[in-house]
Scaffold this active site. Structure first.
Site, PDB file in Angstrom:
ATOM      1  N   ARG A 218       0.846  -1.181   0.000  1.00  0.00           N
ATOM      2  CA  ARG A 218       0.000   0.000   0.000  1.00  0.00           C
ATOM      3  C   ARG A 218       0.886   1.236   0.000  1.00  0.00           C
ATOM      4  O   ARG A 218       2.102   1.140   0.044  1.00  0.00           O
ATOM      5  CB  ARG A 218      -1.018   0.019   1.164  1.00  0.00           C
ATOM      6  CG  ARG A 218      -0.707  -0.756   2.379  1.00  0.00           C
ATOM      7  CD  ARG A 218       0.145  -0.134   3.441  1.00  0.00           C
ATOM      8  NE  ARG A 218       0.074   1.294   3.518  1.00  0.00           N
ATOM      9  CZ  ARG A 218       1.113   2.066   3.658  1.00  0.00           C
ATOM     10  NH1 ARG A 218       2.327   1.549   3.714  1.00  0.00           N
ATOM     11  NH2 ARG A 218       0.999   3.369   3.743  1.00  0.00           N
ATOM     12  N   GLY A 219       0.239   2.398  -0.038  1.00  0.00           N
ATOM     13  CA  GLY A 219       0.988   3.646  -0.152  1.00  0.00           C
ATOM     14  C   GLY A 219       0.994   4.096  -1.606  1.00  0.00           C
ATOM     15  O   GLY A 219       1.266   3.290  -2.509  1.00  0.00           O
ATOM     16  N   ALA A 220       0.719   5.391  -1.809  1.00  0.00           N
ATOM     17  CA  ALA A 220       0.465   5.881  -3.168  1.00  0.00           C
ATOM     18  C   ALA A 220       1.571   5.520  -4.169  1.00  0.00           C
ATOM     19  O   ALA A 220       1.306   4.995  -5.259  1.00  0.00           O
ATOM     20  CB  ALA A 220       0.267   7.391  -3.121  1.00  0.00           C
TER      21      ALA A 220
ATOM     22  N   ARG B  22      -7.793   0.446  -6.337  1.00  0.00           N
ATOM     23  CA  ARG B  22      -7.755   1.502  -5.312  1.00  0.00           C
ATOM     24  C   ARG B  22      -7.999   2.841  -6.013  1.00  0.00           C
ATOM     25  O   ARG B  22      -7.197   3.257  -6.850  1.00  0.00           O
ATOM     26  CB  ARG B  22      -6.392   1.536  -4.583  1.00  0.00           C
ATOM     27  CG  ARG B  22      -5.943   0.246  -3.968  1.00  0.00           C
ATOM     28  CD  ARG B  22      -6.071   0.056  -2.477  1.00  0.00           C
ATOM     29  NE  ARG B  22      -6.361   1.078  -1.558  1.00  0.00           N
ATOM     30  CZ  ARG B  22      -5.568   1.449  -0.557  1.00  0.00           C
ATOM     31  NH1 ARG B  22      -4.378   0.895  -0.406  1.00  0.00           N
ATOM     32  NH2 ARG B  22      -5.952   2.362   0.315  1.00  0.00           N
TER      33      ARG B  22
ATOM     34  N   GLN C 289      -1.656   1.964  10.142  1.00  0.00           N
ATOM     35  CA  GLN C 289      -0.378   2.023   9.417  1.00  0.00           C
ATOM     36  C   GLN C 289       0.697   2.759  10.209  1.00  0.00           C
ATOM     37  O   GLN C 289       1.884   2.528  10.010  1.00  0.00           O
ATOM     38  CB  GLN C 289      -0.563   2.717   8.053  1.00  0.00           C
ATOM     39  CG  GLN C 289      -1.384   1.938   7.047  1.00  0.00           C
ATOM     40  CD  GLN C 289      -2.826   2.383   7.064  1.00  0.00           C
ATOM     41  OE1 GLN C 289      -3.366   2.747   8.108  1.00  0.00           O
ATOM     42  NE2 GLN C 289      -3.469   2.357   5.911  1.00  0.00           N
TER      43      GLN C 289
ATOM     44  N   ASP D 244      -2.029  11.199  -1.208  1.00  0.00           N
ATOM     45  CA  ASP D 244      -2.456  10.194  -2.182  1.00  0.00           C
ATOM     46  C   ASP D 244      -2.903  10.821  -3.498  1.00  0.00           C
ATOM     47  O   ASP D 244      -2.846  10.186  -4.541  1.00  0.00           O
ATOM     48  CB  ASP D 244      -3.561   9.338  -1.578  1.00  0.00           C
ATOM     49  CG  ASP D 244      -3.008   8.522  -0.422  1.00  0.00           C
ATOM     50  OD1 ASP D 244      -2.484   7.428  -0.670  1.00  0.00           O
ATOM     51  OD2 ASP D 244      -3.015   9.012   0.715  1.00  0.00           O
TER      52      ASP D 244
ATOM     53  N   ASN E 124      -5.372  12.592   1.647  1.00  0.00           N
ATOM     54  CA  ASN E 124      -4.422  11.712   2.351  1.00  0.00           C
ATOM     55  C   ASN E 124      -5.244  10.861   3.319  1.00  0.00           C
ATOM     56  O   ASN E 124      -6.456  11.032   3.468  1.00  0.00           O
ATOM     57  CB  ASN E 124      -3.353  12.537   3.069  1.00  0.00           C
ATOM     58  CG  ASN E 124      -2.191  11.673   3.539  1.00  0.00           C
ATOM     59  OD1 ASN E 124      -1.623  10.919   2.751  1.00  0.00           O
ATOM     60  ND2 ASN E 124      -1.830  11.761   4.807  1.00  0.00           N
ATOM     61  N   LYS E 125      -4.572   9.953   3.992  1.00  0.00           N
ATOM     62  CA  LYS E 125      -5.242   9.013   4.888  1.00  0.00           C
ATOM     63  C   LYS E 125      -6.226   9.719   5.823  1.00  0.00           C
ATOM     64  O   LYS E 125      -5.942  10.798   6.337  1.00  0.00           O
ATOM     65  CB  LYS E 125      -4.165   8.263   5.683  1.00  0.00           C
ATOM     66  CG  LYS E 125      -4.664   7.198   6.631  1.00  0.00           C
ATOM     67  CD  LYS E 125      -5.590   6.186   6.003  1.00  0.00           C
ATOM     68  CE  LYS E 125      -5.007   5.473   4.814  1.00  0.00           C
ATOM     69  NZ  LYS E 125      -6.001   4.629   4.094  1.00  0.00           N
TER      70      LYS E 125
HETATM   71  O1  MRU Z   1      -4.529   3.182   2.436  1.00  0.00           O
HETATM   72  P1  MRU Z   1      -3.045   3.278   2.314  1.00  0.00           P
HETATM   73  O2  MRU Z   1      -2.272   2.714   3.453  1.00  0.00           O
HETATM   74  O3  MRU Z   1      -2.542   2.824   0.976  1.00  0.00           O
HETATM   75  O4  MRU Z   1      -2.837   4.833   2.430  1.00  0.00           O
HETATM   76  C1  MRU Z   1      -2.031   5.541   1.649  1.00  0.00           C
HETATM   77  C2  MRU Z   1      -0.987   6.081   2.452  1.00  0.00           C
HETATM   78  O5  MRU Z   1       0.057   5.468   2.518  1.00  0.00           O
HETATM   79  C3  MRU Z   1      -1.179   7.306   3.220  1.00  0.00           C
HETATM   80  O6  MRU Z   1      -2.286   8.036   2.949  1.00  0.00           O
HETATM   81  C4  MRU Z   1       0.077   8.093   3.148  1.00  0.00           C
HETATM   82  O7  MRU Z   1       0.085   9.078   4.105  1.00  0.00           O
HETATM   83  C5  MRU Z   1       0.292   8.694   1.779  1.00  0.00           C
HETATM   84  S1  MRU Z   1       1.971   8.670   1.334  1.00  0.00           S
HETATM   85  C6  MRU Z   1       2.085   7.444   0.161  1.00  0.00           C
END
Ligand code: MRU
Length: 365
Positions: A54-56, A95, A208, A249, A259-260
């Site tokens: 995971r992570g953008a 996603r 996370q 994201d 973002n999250k």
């Molecule tokens: O749902 P996830 O864990 O894939 O969330 C994305 C993220 O990793 C966060 O939002 C993060 O802060 C962004 S940085 C890639």
């Protein structure tokens, strides 16, 4: 990045001959370090959707490798390019919020467009995915260099006392191929001997922060403290936070940032307390097709059970524990949008940019 003295990236291939894709399976961290081997595009789509990775940034690179696997699947099972088109749509739908997925898949799709054999398309898709993985790591390294002066300036003002930085979710190397975005300047500062301390939000519902950011910081030897998600405002009111850095994201052309979930509340608290709130992200996270973010960036809604249950280690076993009455309904929005007006700047691989359309477009477009 090193894990138990061994260098790792989050995604890699081992040899040149149409290899399988390897990923660090993040579902088991921090308790177990496991590598998953991904051999088909379907497996990659599942790995992205169900958050084995995971992570953008990493989602984008994984999508690119997914397209390579789709071509390889087509080649080995005598399918046509049509099969690959369907596979691409399937990977794209895994996603919705992080724009890096669409961006990276678009690059592989355009490089493999045209009158080429399936063998050639497969080889080009693999080369392109590997190149995207390398540039993702390099961009994150540069984000570290560009963000470092922010931390250095605060450290100078505090006459060398620890700089307290709050972060949300995981925007470290696990969220990219290496280095990370929000954590990259922190790692660099720490390596340069600047005293830093990181407040780590647990980041419910998937935790996370607790599971991944805390594990990364521990591996790097960076001083840190885990806090419940609701603690940040209190710390900020009491002078215990000097700087907030989060990842992103998707960032609209005007700087509105998805973002999250929970990031917006941290930005509000930072604004109210005069604490600089920075967003670290590579330029691949900017979506210039959206003039603003509110109501326009698609917000992923995930399974309600991620809210109703908490996962953890109990008596040596990974277990899920129900934390509410059996039939309690829950809703699970994965992301929120922080308006550009709450953001001090974007730390990108090209430099720090102000949160307005003009500055963003000048530096990145
Ligand atoms: O749902 P996830 O864990 O894939 O969330 C994305 C993220 O990793 C966060 O939002 C993060 O802060 C962004 S940085 C890639």
């Amino acid at each position: 990045m090193r894990v138990a003295n061994q260098y790792f990236r989050t995604i890699w291939v081992d040899d040149e001959n149409l290899p399988d894709v390897h990923i660090i399976d993040q579902r088991f961290l921090p308790h177990q370090f496991k590598v998953e081997i991904i051999s088909t595009y379907k497996q990659m789509a599942i790995a992205i959707k169900e958050m084995h990775l995971r992570g953008a940034g990493l989602i984008g690179v994984a999508g690119a490798f997914g397209v390579y696997l789709a071509y390889r699947d087509a080649l080995t099972s005598n399918q046509t390019v049509n099969f690959v088109q369907k596979a691409i749509s399937e990977i794209l739908s895994t996603r919705p919020t992080a724009v890096n997925l669409k961006w990276a898949i678009g690059i592989v799709a355009s490089k493999t467009d045209g009158n080429l054999t399936l063998e050639e398309k497969t080889r080009i898709a693999l080369e392109t995915a590997k190149r995207l993985a390398d540039s993702d790591a390099e961009n994150c390294r540069l984000i570290g260099e560009n963000g470092l002066p922010l931390i250095e300036a605060i450290s100078r003002n505090k006459k060398g006392d620890a700089v307290n930085i709050l972060t949300h979710c995981n925007a470290g190397w696990l969220a990219f191929t290496d280095y990370g975005s929000a954590l990259s300047p922190i790692y660099l500062a720490h390596r340069k001997g600047i005293r830093v301390h990181v407040w780590v939000d647990e980041t419910r519902p998937r935790n996370q922060g607790a599971a991944l950011t805390a594990w990364e910081l521990l591996n790097e030897g960076v001083p840190h403290t885990l806090i419940a998600d609701n603690t940040g405002g209190h710390l900020m009111q009491n002078g215990m936070v000097d700087l907030v850095i989060t990842g992103a994201d998707r960032i609209a052309a005007n700087g509105d940032t998805a973002n999250k979930i929970g990031t917006y509340l941290k930005a509000l608290a930072a604004h109210d307390n005069g604490i600089p709130f920075y967003v670290a992200a590579p330029s691949s996270t900017f979506d210039f097709s959206l003039d603003s973010g509110m109501g326009k960036i698609p917000i992923e809604e995930r399974a309600a059970n991620e809210v109703r249950y908490v996962s953890g280690l109990y008596n040596g076993h990974l277990v899920d524990v129900l934390i509410c009455p059996d039939n309690t309904p829950a809703v699970n929005y994965g992301f929120d949008v922080t308006p550009a007006r709450l953001i001090a700047g974007f730390i990108t691989e090209k430099g720090i940019v102000n949160p307005n359309s003009y500055a963003i477009s000048n530096l990145l477009h």
